[in-house]
Write a protein that holds these residues in place. Structure first.
Motif, PDB file in Angstrom:
ATOM      1  N   LEU A 110       0.814  -1.210   0.000  1.00  0.00           N
ATOM      2  CA  LEU A 110       0.000   0.000   0.000  1.00  0.00           C
ATOM      3  C   LEU A 110       0.851   1.265   0.000  1.00  0.00           C
ATOM      4  O   LEU A 110       0.423   2.309  -0.502  1.00  0.00           O
ATOM      5  CB  LEU A 110      -0.933   0.006   1.210  1.00  0.00           C
ATOM      6  CG  LEU A 110      -2.087  -1.004   1.168  1.00  0.00           C
ATOM      7  CD1 LEU A 110      -2.742  -1.121   2.536  1.00  0.00           C
ATOM      8  CD2 LEU A 110      -3.127  -0.590   0.118  1.00  0.00           C
ATOM      9  N   ARG A 111       2.042   1.190   0.545  1.00  0.00           N
ATOM     10  CA  ARG A 111       2.930   2.354   0.620  1.00  0.00           C
ATOM     11  C   ARG A 111       3.805   2.531  -0.624  1.00  0.00           C
ATOM     12  O   ARG A 111       4.572   3.488  -0.696  1.00  0.00           O
ATOM     13  CB  ARG A 111       3.824   2.242   1.859  1.00  0.00           C
ATOM     14  CG  ARG A 111       3.071   2.365   3.184  1.00  0.00           C
ATOM     15  CD  ARG A 111       4.040   2.421   4.340  1.00  0.00           C
ATOM     16  NE  ARG A 111       3.349   2.569   5.624  1.00  0.00           N
ATOM     17  CZ  ARG A 111       3.402   1.695   6.619  1.00  0.00           C
ATOM     18  NH1 ARG A 111       4.160   0.603   6.499  1.00  0.00           N
ATOM     19  NH2 ARG A 111       2.734   1.896   7.741  1.00  0.00           N
ATOM     20  N   ILE A 142      -7.992   2.375  -4.232  1.00  0.00           N
ATOM     21  CA  ILE A 142      -9.161   1.821  -3.569  1.00  0.00           C
ATOM     22  C   ILE A 142      -8.698   0.668  -2.689  1.00  0.00           C
ATOM     23  O   ILE A 142      -8.025  -0.254  -3.176  1.00  0.00           O
ATOM     24  CB  ILE A 142     -10.209   1.313  -4.578  1.00  0.00           C
ATOM     25  CG1 ILE A 142     -10.687   2.451  -5.483  1.00  0.00           C
ATOM     26  CG2 ILE A 142     -11.405   0.697  -3.847  1.00  0.00           C
ATOM     27  CD1 ILE A 142     -11.583   1.977  -6.616  1.00  0.00           C
ATOM     28  N   LEU A 143      -9.041   0.719  -1.420  1.00  0.00           N
ATOM     29  CA  LEU A 143      -8.721  -0.345  -0.481  1.00  0.00           C
ATOM     30  C   LEU A 143     -10.013  -0.938   0.052  1.00  0.00           C
ATOM     31  O   LEU A 143     -10.861  -0.209   0.572  1.00  0.00           O
ATOM     32  CB  LEU A 143      -7.871   0.192   0.684  1.00  0.00           C
ATOM     33  CG  LEU A 143      -7.675  -0.744   1.885  1.00  0.00           C
ATOM     34  CD1 LEU A 143      -6.935  -2.015   1.482  1.00  0.00           C
ATOM     35  CD2 LEU A 143      -6.940  -0.017   3.008  1.00  0.00           C
ATOM     36  N   PRO A 201      -2.052   8.131   3.433  1.00  0.00           N
ATOM     37  CA  PRO A 201      -1.142   9.213   3.029  1.00  0.00           C
ATOM     38  C   PRO A 201      -1.002   9.378   1.516  1.00  0.00           C
ATOM     39  O   PRO A 201      -1.077  10.499   0.994  1.00  0.00           O
ATOM     40  CB  PRO A 201       0.182   8.812   3.679  1.00  0.00           C
ATOM     41  CG  PRO A 201      -0.228   8.050   4.896  1.00  0.00           C
ATOM     42  CD  PRO A 201      -1.424   7.264   4.462  1.00  0.00           C
ATOM     43  N   GLY A 202      -0.828   8.278   0.792  1.00  0.00           N
ATOM     44  CA  GLY A 202      -0.726   8.371  -0.657  1.00  0.00           C
ATOM     45  C   GLY A 202      -2.009   8.855  -1.294  1.00  0.00           C
ATOM     46  O   GLY A 202      -1.985   9.679  -2.221  1.00  0.00           O
ATOM     47  N   PHE A 227      -7.270  11.782  -4.051  1.00  0.00           N
ATOM     48  CA  PHE A 227      -8.303  10.843  -4.474  1.00  0.00           C
ATOM     49  C   PHE A 227      -8.081   9.502  -3.796  1.00  0.00           C
ATOM     50  O   PHE A 227      -6.946   9.039  -3.657  1.00  0.00           O
ATOM     51  CB  PHE A 227      -8.263  10.624  -5.993  1.00  0.00           C
ATOM     52  CG  PHE A 227      -9.123   9.470  -6.458  1.00  0.00           C
ATOM     53  CD1 PHE A 227     -10.484   9.646  -6.616  1.00  0.00           C
ATOM     54  CD2 PHE A 227      -8.567   8.223  -6.708  1.00  0.00           C
ATOM     55  CE1 PHE A 227     -11.278   8.588  -7.027  1.00  0.00           C
ATOM     56  CE2 PHE A 227      -9.365   7.159  -7.112  1.00  0.00           C
ATOM     57  CZ  PHE A 227     -10.721   7.350  -7.279  1.00  0.00           C
ATOM     58  N   GLY A 228      -9.175   8.857  -3.386  1.00  0.00           N
ATOM     59  CA  GLY A 228      -9.064   7.516  -2.838  1.00  0.00           C
ATOM     60  C   GLY A 228     -10.335   7.093  -2.150  1.00  0.00           C
ATOM     61  O   GLY A 228     -11.165   7.927  -1.744  1.00  0.00           O
TER      62      GLY A 228
END
Length: 257
Positions: free
Chosen positions: A73-74, A82-83, A123-124, A130-131
């Motif tokens: 994820l980092r 999208i998680l 953070p990203g 966007f996320g």
């Protein structure tokens, strides 16, 4: 083109999310414990929808498994927008009849993993403006019943609190609270379902469709279907003692099937 990472991605609601997001043209990172099932799912989705599908074998009941997903994820060179924190399980039986380690594993998967992966992803997403993060909870979050319900209640509160903190950043969070859904969940937990009426069941595809619609609308809580929305609304009005009695009857139903 965006990339979605889904935990518990090879069955049930997780697999339904994978199909729906691949159909929309999104690349995928599928996370689960079983490499063989991951490879089969990746091959099928890639061939059918023409998207890139990466697999990551990880057991989220372990520090090593959580850390592996955190690292992915980092990775700023391969951003995840999208998680879906979907991995989870149930334990059969009332409190004290379940081994302590099983209860601790549930806390690890439902709480620690969700917290750590959400923290790794945000953070990203925030930097890119966007996320989306969907944490798959349950209507059990609104019933005072053991570790499962408590962990799902934590998930709802956590998700809505973080969503408030991230207002205006472009990052949306949603707690998804389905009712009975036709998946492998109950079979894996050794729970009988013969006493659950047909009308109570939802399809995984319907759950996913409603969740993504609610996320797009900026909502922080999704309870698929009118009947479960009504059940949650009634549950919120009842005294805790009454709710405890209802959830105890449900647990006895499971144990006698």
């Amino acid at each position: 083109m965006t990339t979605a990472l889904i935990t518990g991605a090879t069955a049930g609601i997780g697999a339904a999310f994978a199909r729906r997001l691949a159909r929309e043209g999104r690349d995928l990172v599928l996370v689960a414990r079983n490499t063989e099932r991951l490879e089969s799912s990746a091959a099928e989705l890639g061939k059918r929808y023409g998207v890139q599908v990466e697999i990551l074998t990880a057991d989220l009941a372990t520090d090593a498994g959580i850390a592996a997903v955190e690292d992915r994820l980092r990775d700023s060179e391969r951003p995840v927008d999208i998680l879906i924190n979907n991995a989870g399980f149930g334990n059969k039986g009332a409190f004290l009849s379940v081994p302590l380690q099983d209860e601790l594993d549930m806390v690890k998967v439902h709480i620690e993993a969700v917290l750590r992966l959400t923290m790794a992803a945000i953070p990203g997403m925030r930097d890119r403006g966007f996320g989306g993060i969907i944490n798959v909870a349950s209507v059990a979050a609104f019933l005072p019943r053991g570790t499962y319900g408590a962990s799902k209640a934590w998930m709802v509160s956590f998700t809505q609190g973080i969503a408030r903190d991230l207002g205006g950043t472009g990052v949306r969070l949603l707690a998804l609270c389905p009712g009975f859904t036709r998946t492998e969940f109950h079979e894996r937990a050794g729970m009988g379902t013969s006493n659950i009426p047909g009308w109570a069941w939802l399809s995984a595809d319907r759950v996913v469709d409603e969740a993504l619609l609610d996320l797009s609308r900026g909502r922080t809580l999704s309870v698929p279907s009118k009947r479960y929305k009504a059940a949650v609304a009634i549950g919120r009005m009842l005294p805790p003692g009454k709710l405890g009695g209802i959830s105890s009857k449900a647990a006895r139903t499971y144990r006698t099937n």
